[in-house]
Design an enzyme around this catalytic site. Sequence first.
Site, PDB file in Angstrom:
ATOM      1  N   HIS A 143       0.826  -1.203   0.000  1.00  0.00           N
ATOM      2  CA  HIS A 143       0.000   0.000   0.000  1.00  0.00           C
ATOM      3  C   HIS A 143       0.865   1.260   0.000  1.00  0.00           C
ATOM      4  CE1 HIS A 143      -3.104  -2.898   1.305  1.00  0.00           C
ATOM      5  NE2 HIS A 143      -3.927  -2.059   0.724  1.00  0.00           N
ATOM      6  N   CYS A 168      -9.846  -1.859 -13.542  1.00  0.00           N
ATOM      7  CA  CYS A 168      -9.594  -0.671 -12.722  1.00  0.00           C
ATOM      8  C   CYS A 168      -8.563  -0.916 -11.623  1.00  0.00           C
ATOM      9  CB  CYS A 168     -10.886  -0.159 -12.112  1.00  0.00           C
ATOM     10  SG  CYS A 168     -11.831  -1.389 -11.201  1.00  0.00           S
TER      11      CYS A 168
END
Length: 577
Positions: A194, A508
């Site tokens: 992340h 996406c």
Amino acid sequence: MRHTLSGTAASRGMALGRARLVQPSRYLVDTRPLGEEEIEAELERLHRALDIARQELHELRGKLHGALAREVNEFIDAHSLLLDDAELLRGLDELVRIGHYRAGVALKKQRDRLVKVFEAMDDPYLRSRKEDIDQVISRVISALQRQTTREERKLAARVGEILVADTVAPADMAHLTGSGLLGALTTSGSVYSHSAILARSLDLPMLVGARDALSVIHDDDLILLDAEHGEIIVHPTAQDLARYRAWQREAAQEGRRLAALANAPTLTRDGVGVRLLANAEMPADIAMARARGADGVGLYRTEFLFLRQKELPSEDEQFIAYRDLVLGMGGLPVTIRTLDLGADKADAAGLVLRGEDNPALGVRGVRLSLRYPSVFTTQIRAILRAACYGPVRVLVPMVTQPDELIAVRTLFKLARAELKRENVDLPEKLQVGAMIEVPAAALNVRALMEHADFLAIGTNDLAQYVLAADRGNDALDNIYNPLQPALLRLIAYVIAAGRRAGKSVSLCGEIGGDPNFTALLLALGLTEFSMHPGQILHVRDRLAALDHAALRRQSARLVHANTYEEVEALLAEIAPA
């Protein structure tokens, strides 16, 4: 004296600045036994450090907004929960009171014990969470060793510095970047973590896996972070600096060249049109999408409405946000994703379930929405009202089986009837699509398409679930790789199924906006990409150099490869960068 280290580029670019070291596992602690008369004072000192750490996290949460808040609030919540964990606190108190250990030693012992527990777990997701333990304990040890004035308790962030650390939490990266951080360098970590994804969205150069960095680099050393070539130069020479200046000039020139593509059509070399959509959340994302020539919004995240306040957003609050989004895109199509929250993310007014054994596989996405139909209906009503202002379609996250889509459609039908009775203007039709991020949804996609008007592949989660590997766990870098044949076969299968059914399929996930994967996705049949708006020009530029027909002829070779190394070699052969 000049010294060179190597690392793996997690976010491209170069930066020149002074090193700022954060050494959570290398803090010097006082190992002298604690006298009986010192115990209460040491406990008070420990609890004060814990309070400081909690306050720092609270202040960080208050400072982050929009996309940054969405990216990092889940980590702030996880770290806050750890700081309040009864077992952790009880163990620390016992080490000080009974073991006569000083606070620093007690913290390190608890850290070592908990890391062993996590490392012994069978579940790879839970096993990877040991990094959270490291980051929380390091925050408390840092607070323990600092003086206690309010200013000194704040996270230091001086302009012109490059962070050098074992790991960096997304919350800290976001906060430091807002204060002028130039780049980041870690001794561990993954390019799919992340923090790495956040660095790319912030255009912050970052290298991971520079194993010896903390033993070679010292505070205030001048370093050149070269995330173009995967190296760090300590005490760069005049020649190194000249190369950096040359890169700056080239980067500026490249920026001007790409800017000229903002109004250009998106075509492959052989003239095939491709749609480039934007992933968006805030007004700034919409403005950037329009400026870069996006064909619409392929993924609008609605979570920020639920995370920016303690109360659930009202129907009118949501309607205004969705209406402004639609108007902001000036008639271009907009895809609104319904609420995608779960216990692995930040809480929203007490909606999410706590204490789930594995929140990544728990009540999240559409599962959570259907658990709270009144909350979901409020969102549905707001979307229906906003859809009168321009072309809107709805994307449902975390779909696993057809009955979830049937339930969503039923709620839309009931909401539409309710609004009609209230004489509210309504769109004639609203498309409802499924996000394909669960392997079961990909494998059973034909059944889903009986109830879905379109599909959007979410590769970030799909890859984790298919490969049983947390993208943030650097020990699994050889497994978590988007080039893994099993993942490619699923993506190709979903795209082909959508094409046969005459329904659009977009992608996406993170790889949708990475030019390194553009040729691969084109070969698999994808012609609709959705990405961070900052990547649109880069992908448009890459597409212009690719021959669509030639790549499609290679699709069978790609999906029948046995290893990701084979896929990598094939891509280098058929579409060299």
